[in-house]
Design a protein around this motif. Structure first.
Motif: not given
Lengths: 124, 360
Positions: B142, B145-146, B149-150, B153, B185, B189, B192
């Motif tokens: 978890h 993930k942040t 993500t950044t 993107v 990613v 995933n 998790l």
């Protein structure tokens, strides 16, 4: 130009989403908390809200439920996004129109945003 | 006399083993009353033999597991053994403990079932350790993930910009960075997913769905991602009870592996059929194959086959362990056959008559 209000307590995510939407033709307003959300909505009249599921201080789902119960804000579509594994199942319970799991790609974000905005313009 | 003495010695020997066992070993009559109780049972449940012998075995079942009694008795009547069933039991002082139990029918010389032996092991500490490990994996994934993500993107936005400017050299670099981000990613995933799958709260849906439709839909989706021809031959022709989304996840994994591990081949074949009251889905590739030693281990967590040649394939070796968990949760199984250089066939079997709840 469509206006999107983005709320996430992680500044890096907030900036990344802001930059993605701005470079693809959207106008954005950002906030790191759900405080004064009604004032922000009144001031900017966003076409869409992208809201983090778990915000420090206030639960994103609570904010979403409140907005959907309020006559003045209930028609604004809301996309919840989260890295939390069970958030997707919870999103419909608080009235969110869509959900984006983190991590997401630029395409996933843009597709969901465009899809929600298109649906909403057909419905109104 | 000699034979009686030998029999006595044997019995004493077995009695000593049972008495010294750390596990609770008890026996019950065919109608569910306790007939013997070893010191391990006394330690686990807190009752001495005088308190329990002659009492119904259901006295050890907490309210939430009262349903265990009818189906365990039914299994006994049918002469079936129940192996390592994870459940809960209640101790004398009212605590509810996690146990793994094995119940085996006892037959008399004519073959008639006269009762059952039950071995119970306290697994509370083991489950707590598992839970802590899963909480840790979940928290780490978890938290990862942040930043991922950044990173993804910004990477994608940069790639768009570089492409627009037409700088081929930088385009190559940024494409590499983004490919690696995508792998990260997927890994996070998968991790998790694996921790969720092992969580004691993890449940699968039991709804009717067409396994043939699920295979067709996954094959079509996967066809858009690979140049290899994915052929299907689907013959189950009826619904099964299970979790369509999870099964689709397993099929995606199997087909994607088949394509990934057959770089030289141009085809992946998928078949579905009924065999011995199970729905079988078979995914066959014509790729590098897996050697005998690795074949036993490919479903273990974090196991990756060591390749004899110089080819390398991305991944961390958790995809197939997730598939195995999903199959097991449905009361089904997954296995593989392979020949090095010829290719591999992976089989997914699911019960036709619904999820076996005791497997969950």
């Amino acid at each position: 130009m469509k206006k999107v209000l983005i709320i996430d307590d992680d500044y890096d995510i907030l900036s990344a989403v802001e930059l993605t939407l701005e470079t693809h033709g959207f106008d954005t307003i950002v906030s790191t908390s759900g405080r004064n959300i009604h004032e922000k909505i009144q001031e900017h009249s966003p076409d869409l809200i992208i809201l983090d599921y778990l915000l420090s201080g206030k639960d994103g789902t609570m904010i979403c439920s409140n907005l959907k119960r309020n006559q003045n804000t209930k028609d604004i579509p809301i996309i919840l996004f989260s890295a939390h594994p069970t958030a997707k199942d919870m999103a419909p319970n608080c009235g969110a129109d869509s959900f984006i799991p983190k991590p997401f790609s630029v395409n996933e974000l843009l597709n969901t945003v465009n899809c929600i905005l298109t649906d909403n313009s057909h419905n109104h | 006399m000699g034979s009686i003495l030998e029999t006595m010695q044997k019995l004493l020997h077995w009695a000593a083993i049972i008495d010294s066992s750390d596990d609770a070993i008890i026996s019950k009559s065919a109608d569910g009353y306790i007939t013997s109780w070893n010191p391990g049972a006394e330690r686990l449940y807190g009752y001495n033999p005088e308190e329990v012998i002659g009492q119904p075995v259901s006295m050890l079942m907490p309210e939430e597991k009262e349903d265990d009694f009818p189906w365990l008795m039914e299994s006994l009547r049918q002469g079936k053994k129940v192996d390592h069933y994870i459940t809960k039991r209640k101790t004398k002082d009212g605590r509810v403990i996690d146990v793994s139990i094995t119940v085996s029918p006892i037959r008399d010389t004519s073959g008639q079932i006269i009762g059952a032996s039950k071995i119970a092991r306290d697994i509370t500490a083991m489950l707590e350790q598992e839970r802590q490990k899963d909480v840790f994996i979940s928290a780490v994934s978890h938290e990862l993930k942040t930043p991922i993500t950044t990173q993804s993107v910004y990477g994608e936005l940069l790639e768009e910009l570089v492409r627009k400017n037409g700088d081929k050299k930088y385009e190559k670099y940024i494409t590499k960075i983004n490919e690696q981000s995508k792998k990260l990613v997927k890994l996070v995933n998968d991790l998790l997913e694996l921790s969720r799958m092992n969580a004691t709260t993890f449940e699968i849906l039991g709804e009717p769905f067409s396994i043939d439709d699920a295979v067709k839909s996954v094959a079509e989706d996967m066809q858009t991602l690979t140049a290899k021809k994915i052929t299907t031959d689907l013959a189950i022709g009826r619904n099964i009870i299970g979790d369509r989304e999870r099964i689709a996840q397993v099929l995606t994994n199997l087909i994607s592996n088949a394509a990934k591990y057959s770089p030289e081949a141009d085809q992946v074949s998928v078949r579905s059929y009924i065999k011995d009251s199970s729905a079988i889905v078979e995914v066959k590739d014509y790729g590098i194959g897996i050697n005998k030693e690795d074949l036993q281990k490919v479903f273990k967590r974090f196991y990756r086959a060591t390749l004899t040649n110089t080819q390398s394939f991305p991944g961390m070796g958790i995809g197939l362990s997730i598939c195995k968990e999903v199959a097991k949760k449905h009361g089904g199984d997954i296995w593989a056959e392979s020949q090095v250089g010829q290719g591999s066939t992976f089989y997914l079997s699911l019960p036709l008559d619904g999820i076996n709840t005791s497997a969950q």
